[in-house]
Design a protein around this motif. Structure first.
Motif, PDB file in Angstrom:
ATOM      1  N   PHE A   1     -14.692 -12.484 -58.283  1.00 16.42           N
ATOM      2  CA  PHE A   1     -14.754 -13.108 -56.969  1.00 16.42           C
ATOM      3  C   PHE A   1     -14.179 -14.764 -58.004  1.00 16.42           C
ATOM      4  O   PHE A   1     -12.952 -14.801 -57.740  1.00 16.42           O
ATOM      5  CB  PHE A   1     -15.905 -12.966 -55.916  1.00 16.42           C
ATOM      6  CG  PHE A   1     -15.382 -14.798 -55.204  1.00 16.42           C
ATOM      7  CD1 PHE A   1     -14.229 -14.210 -53.554  1.00 16.42           C
ATOM      8  CD2 PHE A   1     -15.415 -15.570 -55.428  1.00 16.42           C
ATOM      9  CE1 PHE A   1     -13.703 -14.818 -52.985  1.00 16.42           C
ATOM     10  CE2 PHE A   1     -14.763 -16.906 -53.749  1.00 16.42           C
ATOM     11  CZ  PHE A   1     -14.095 -16.360 -52.882  1.00 16.42           C
TER      12      PHE A   1
ATOM     13  N   VAL B   1     -20.296  -1.093 -52.331  1.00 18.58           N
ATOM     14  CA  VAL B   1     -21.279  -0.791 -53.739  1.00 18.58           C
ATOM     15  C   VAL B   1     -22.668  -0.554 -53.319  1.00 18.58           C
ATOM     16  O   VAL B   1     -22.928  -0.066 -54.677  1.00 18.58           O
ATOM     17  CB  VAL B   1     -21.684  -2.819 -53.445  1.00 18.58           C
ATOM     18  CG1 VAL B   1     -22.324  -3.133 -54.296  1.00 18.58           C
ATOM     19  CG2 VAL B   1     -19.919  -3.404 -53.546  1.00 18.58           C
ATOM     20  N   ALA B   2     -23.404   0.032 -52.618  1.00 18.97           N
ATOM     21  CA  ALA B   2     -24.875   0.319 -52.246  1.00 18.97           C
ATOM     22  C   ALA B   2     -24.538   2.197 -52.527  1.00 18.97           C
ATOM     23  O   ALA B   2     -25.464   2.706 -53.358  1.00 18.97           O
ATOM     24  CB  ALA B   2     -24.919   0.286 -50.920  1.00 18.97           C
TER      25      ALA B   2
ATOM     26  N   LYS C   1     -17.057  -6.563 -58.118  1.00 27.36           N
ATOM     27  CA  LYS C   1     -17.318  -6.862 -56.923  1.00 27.36           C
ATOM     28  C   LYS C   1     -17.230  -8.830 -57.242  1.00 27.36           C
ATOM     29  O   LYS C   1     -17.104 -10.231 -57.159  1.00 27.36           O
ATOM     30  CB  LYS C   1     -19.482  -7.571 -57.293  1.00 27.36           C
ATOM     31  CG  LYS C   1     -19.481  -6.873 -56.400  1.00 27.36           C
ATOM     32  CD  LYS C   1     -21.095  -7.118 -55.579  1.00 27.36           C
ATOM     33  CE  LYS C   1     -21.878  -7.449 -57.423  1.00 27.36           C
ATOM     34  NZ  LYS C   1     -23.720  -7.357 -57.304  1.00 27.36           N
TER      35      LYS C   1
ATOM     36  N   ILE D   1     -11.822 -10.952 -48.408  1.00 25.56           N
ATOM     37  CA  ILE D   1     -13.204 -10.800 -47.426  1.00 25.56           C
ATOM     38  C   ILE D   1     -13.147 -12.562 -46.968  1.00 25.56           C
ATOM     39  O   ILE D   1     -13.223 -12.661 -45.851  1.00 25.56           O
ATOM     40  CB  ILE D   1     -14.034 -10.040 -47.909  1.00 25.56           C
ATOM     41  CG1 ILE D   1     -14.722  -8.435 -47.726  1.00 25.56           C
ATOM     42  CG2 ILE D   1     -15.095 -10.607 -47.006  1.00 25.56           C
ATOM     43  CD1 ILE D   1     -15.287  -7.920 -48.298  1.00 25.56           C
TER      44      ILE D   1
ATOM     45  N   LEU E   1     -23.200  -1.348 -65.240  1.00 29.93           N
ATOM     46  CA  LEU E   1     -22.752  -3.155 -65.515  1.00 29.93           C
ATOM     47  C   LEU E   1     -21.565  -3.609 -65.280  1.00 29.93           C
ATOM     48  O   LEU E   1     -21.115  -4.735 -64.364  1.00 29.93           O
ATOM     49  CB  LEU E   1     -23.306  -3.797 -66.516  1.00 29.93           C
ATOM     50  CG  LEU E   1     -25.448  -4.601 -66.494  1.00 29.93           C
ATOM     51  CD1 LEU E   1     -25.186  -4.594 -67.839  1.00 29.93           C
ATOM     52  CD2 LEU E   1     -25.259  -4.908 -65.898  1.00 29.93           C
TER      53      LEU E   1
ATOM     54  N   PHE F   1     -19.887  -4.190 -48.495  1.00 28.31           N
ATOM     55  CA  PHE F   1     -21.844  -3.066 -49.333  1.00 28.31           C
ATOM     56  C   PHE F   1     -21.759  -1.861 -49.530  1.00 28.31           C
ATOM     57  O   PHE F   1     -22.970  -2.112 -50.109  1.00 28.31           O
ATOM     58  CB  PHE F   1     -22.131  -3.841 -47.924  1.00 28.31           C
ATOM     59  CG  PHE F   1     -23.507  -3.157 -47.729  1.00 28.31           C
ATOM     60  CD1 PHE F   1     -24.583  -3.743 -48.735  1.00 28.31           C
ATOM     61  CD2 PHE F   1     -23.672  -2.810 -47.075  1.00 28.31           C
ATOM     62  CE1 PHE F   1     -25.813  -3.201 -48.537  1.00 28.31           C
ATOM     63  CE2 PHE F   1     -25.324  -1.990 -46.328  1.00 28.31           C
ATOM     64  CZ  PHE F   1     -26.693  -1.873 -47.475  1.00 28.31           C
TER      65      PHE F   1
ATOM     66  N   ALA G   1     -13.434  -9.084 -52.503  1.00 26.72           N
ATOM     67  CA  ALA G   1     -14.117  -9.993 -52.507  1.00 26.72           C
ATOM     68  C   ALA G   1     -13.193 -11.152 -52.365  1.00 26.72           C
ATOM     69  O   ALA G   1     -13.296 -11.802 -50.611  1.00 26.72           O
ATOM     70  CB  ALA G   1     -15.107 -10.054 -53.827  1.00 26.72           C
TER      71      ALA G   1
ATOM     72  N   ALA H   1     -16.518  -6.958 -44.593  1.00 29.88           N
ATOM     73  CA  ALA H   1     -17.614  -6.804 -45.566  1.00 29.88           C
ATOM     74  C   ALA H   1     -19.374  -5.903 -45.730  1.00 29.88           C
ATOM     75  O   ALA H   1     -19.273  -5.364 -46.836  1.00 29.88           O
ATOM     76  CB  ALA H   1     -18.556  -8.509 -44.972  1.00 29.88           C
ATOM     77  N   VAL H   2     -18.985  -5.290 -44.212  1.00 25.79           N
ATOM     78  CA  VAL H   2     -20.427  -4.460 -44.324  1.00 25.79           C
ATOM     79  C   VAL H   2     -19.798  -3.067 -45.161  1.00 25.79           C
ATOM     80  O   VAL H   2     -20.624  -2.264 -46.006  1.00 25.79           O
ATOM     81  CB  VAL H   2     -20.429  -3.812 -42.950  1.00 25.79           C
ATOM     82  CG1 VAL H   2     -21.120  -2.798 -43.043  1.00 25.79           C
ATOM     83  CG2 VAL H   2     -20.773  -4.943 -42.490  1.00 25.79           C
TER      84      VAL H   2
ATOM     85  N   GLN I   1     -25.853   4.839 -59.315  1.00 22.37           N
ATOM     86  CA  GLN I   1     -26.583   5.001 -60.835  1.00 22.37           C
ATOM     87  C   GLN I   1     -28.058   4.858 -60.709  1.00 22.37           C
ATOM     88  O   GLN I   1     -28.384   5.227 -61.737  1.00 22.37           O
ATOM     89  CB  GLN I   1     -26.488   2.897 -60.856  1.00 22.37           C
ATOM     90  CG  GLN I   1     -26.756   2.630 -61.871  1.00 22.37           C
ATOM     91  CD  GLN I   1     -26.783   1.601 -62.274  1.00 22.37           C
ATOM     92  OE1 GLN I   1     -26.887   0.598 -61.423  1.00 22.37           O
ATOM     93  NE2 GLN I   1     -27.376   0.689 -63.276  1.00 22.37           N
TER      94      GLN I   1
ATOM     95  N   ALA J   1     -24.389   1.538 -56.544  1.00 24.92           N
ATOM     96  CA  ALA J   1     -25.499   1.643 -56.861  1.00 24.92           C
ATOM     97  C   ALA J   1     -26.263   3.301 -56.454  1.00 24.92           C
ATOM     98  O   ALA J   1     -27.209   3.203 -57.190  1.00 24.92           O
ATOM     99  CB  ALA J   1     -26.636   0.330 -56.496  1.00 24.92           C
TER     100      ALA J   1
END
Lengths: 281, 287
Positions: free
Chosen positions: A216, A263-264, A214, A238, A207, A260, A235, A256-257, A270, A267
């Motif tokens: 901002f 971040v992916a 992220k 961008i 978390l 992403f 962020a 941005a891609v 995790q 995730a």
């Protein structure tokens, strides 16, 4: 029941699915496509292949600076927030008066919005730095630690609540047995308490990790990247690239891609870690 | 020293530490509150000084009464921002609760490849950061005339669907089918079965979903700024608006607007903190 329900698709699923398609699905697919094009509005896109992705790193150093700043900030916040939150949770699970009141107070900053938090701390930090005749925009060092302090103030109470729930789930006979066997406080903490709250530690780590990565609003309000763009996180960088000047929209979308994908990856890590633990248990 | 006395002493020590920490946590908000009553030129120069109520030689009175509040309200249009924030938050959360719980029921009860593909799309959307879609989404919202306080509610439904559907599905999977099936055999239509039988059982998850979405939408800055920001201001946009635009910023108005932005959240928190803490923790554990 399945058969009857299936006929109700337009009522049950369609409204959410439509809104989801308009607000997320189409923008997402279009966003991936536009990252390979040059455009200023969506309709004038011209295919340029990977050129935007190359320009992310070659046009200037902003993205790499933001990435490095974000990584350093994320590591420091994850460690400090979890350490303080865990210590507070240990204090608040002992039998002391007023634990509920303390919990209420520590949790409260988490409900405030990032913009409001940023301006509260700008006042506080500038007020302190004033004694040295500088303010938060004077050096990236101040912006960095300002963001770390802000993040701790905001997230510690939240993580503390999760740790308290984890600590309260430890059966009491475990610590009683340890006490009878003559375990010291330190042994009890490292051999019983920490292993038993490991699921909470995983949740809290991820978390704080994703929230820090992220970030901002807080970044925009506290420093807006000043001095220069030195304290802009990914962020915000961008956002600057998109709306700062015309002609950089394609590069902004490529950033941005990449953002992403990072971040992916976190995730995915995790998910993999939690899945693996479930097999072990 | 004997044991009970020692334990009492450490207990007292921890209590004192906690009191000090609690003061430290509240201090930033109290300082903003204090500064909101000072003249705008006495804030940045001495943020930690109490307002003075009388003039001393060489030192002007710094207390400004409600001037900052009146000034800020006028400059930012805070009252209408409060109205927009309230409307957008309530309407979006209401719509999310209704539509996402219905969608989740359909997704967990109808089993085929298309349905599970849709479910995984919702889950996937949770990990996509807003910056990935902010430009294209605001352009599409503009194109479809969703760039107004009513249209943005649909955007929030679409963007909030991921987490909300995921949380509702998680709860519905653990629910025995017998109750709903019995209701349908007794002649309930799916609509009746959902609203009379399933929806009431969803209450605990609905509270979690409502609280998580309320906190997100009420505090959200970038999405409303990009979609409706040039015509309508929500509270975070109104606060940020004081930062730039016209020359030097008015610190007094900023402090007063911060207080007004914090106030509704504190009231909401104190009236329903039990649900908020529980809901946020539950959402975190499942998310």
């Amino acid at each position: 029941m399945q058969k009857t329900l299936r006929r109700y698709f337009p009522l049950f699923l369609l409204p959410t699915l439509l809104a989801f398609t308009v607000a997320f699905l189409i923008p997402f697919i279009l966003g991936v496509y536009l990252s390979f094009t040059e455009f200023t509005t969506v309709t004038d896109a011209a295919w340029v292949g990977f050129s935007n992705y190359i320009k992310v790193f070659t046009a200037n150093q902003d993205f790499l600076n933001a990435l490095w700043f974000t990584i350093r900030f994320t590591v420091v916040s994850v460690v400090s927030v979890n350490l303080f939150a865990f210590l507070l949770a240990l204090l608040l699970t002992r039998k002391i008066h007023g634990t509920n009141l303390f919990r209420t107070i520590f949790f409260m900053p988490n409900l405030l919005g990032g913009i409001v938090l940023g301006y509260i701390w700008q006042l506080m930090i500038n007020g302190v730095l004033m004694y040295w005749g500088v303010d938060i925009t004077f050096s990236a060092k101040y912006g960095f630690w300002g963001l770390v302090i802000l993040m701790n103030w905001q997230m510690v109470g939240y993580m503390m609540v999760i740790y308290i729930a984890g600590l309260q789930n430890i059966p009491e006979d475990l610590s009683e047995a340890a006490a009878i066997d003559g375990a010291s406080r330190w042994q009890e903490l490292t051999r019983i308490t920490i292993p038993m709250v490991m699921p909470s530690i995983t949740i809290c780590t991820f978390l704080t990790l994703t929230n820090s990565f992220k970030l901002f609003d807080q970044n925009l309000a506290l420093t807006a990247g000043a001095p220069g763009r030195e304290t802009a996180m990914l962020a915000l960088d961008i956002y600057h690239t998109f709306y700062g000047r015309v002609g950089y929209e394609g590069i902004g979308q490529a950033k941005a891609v990449l953002f992403f994908l990072m971040v992916a990856a976190v995730a995915g890590l995790q998910l993999w870690l939690t899945r693996r633990k479930e097999v072990d248990a | 020293m004997n044991h009970p006395a020692k334990r009492k002493l450490t207990g007292l020590l921890i209590f004192v530490i906690l009191i000090l920490l609690a003061i430290l946590f509240l201090l930033p908000i109290l300082i903003v509150l204090m500064n909101s009553f000072k003249g705008q030129f006495f804030i940045s120069s001495a943020p930690f000084a109490f307002p003075t109520f009388s003039e001393a030689p060489g030192q002007p009175m710094t207390f400004a009464g409600l001037a900052n509040y009146l000034n800020g309200l006028q400059k930012t249009g805070f009252l209408s921002a409060f109205g927009y924030s309230l409307f957008i938050t309530l309407a979006s959360v209401g719509l999310i609760l209704l539509c996402c719980s219905m969608a989740a029921w359909y997704l967990t009860r109808v089993r085929n490849a298309a349905v599970s593909a849709i479910y995984y799309l919702f889950v996937f959307s949770m990990i996509v950061p807003f910056q990935m879609v902010m430009f294209t989404m605001s352009k599409i919202a503009n194109l479809l005339r969703l760039d107004n306080p009513v249209g943005i509610v649909l955007i929030y439904l679409g963007f909030g669907a991921g987490l909300s559907v995921f949380l509702f599905c998680g709860f519905l999977r653990g629910l025995p089918l017998e109750i709903e099936e019995a209701a349908m055999i007794d002649g309930c239509s799916p609509i009746q079965a959902f609203f009379l039988v399933v929806f009431p059982i969803l209450r605990p998850t609905a509270i979690t979903v409502a609280i998580l979405n309320t906190m997100w939408i009420w505090n959200d800055y970038l999405l409303p700024y990009l979609v409706i920001g040039n015509k309508y201001k929500t509270i975070p946009i109104a606060v940020q608006y004081l930062q730039g635009g016209y020359g030097s910023r008015d610190m007094g108005a900023l402090m007063a607007m911060l207080v007004l932005a914090i106030l509704p959240i504190v009231v909401f928190y104190l009236t329903s903190q039990k649900y908020i803490i529980k809901g946020v923790a539950a959402g975190a554990v499942k998310g």
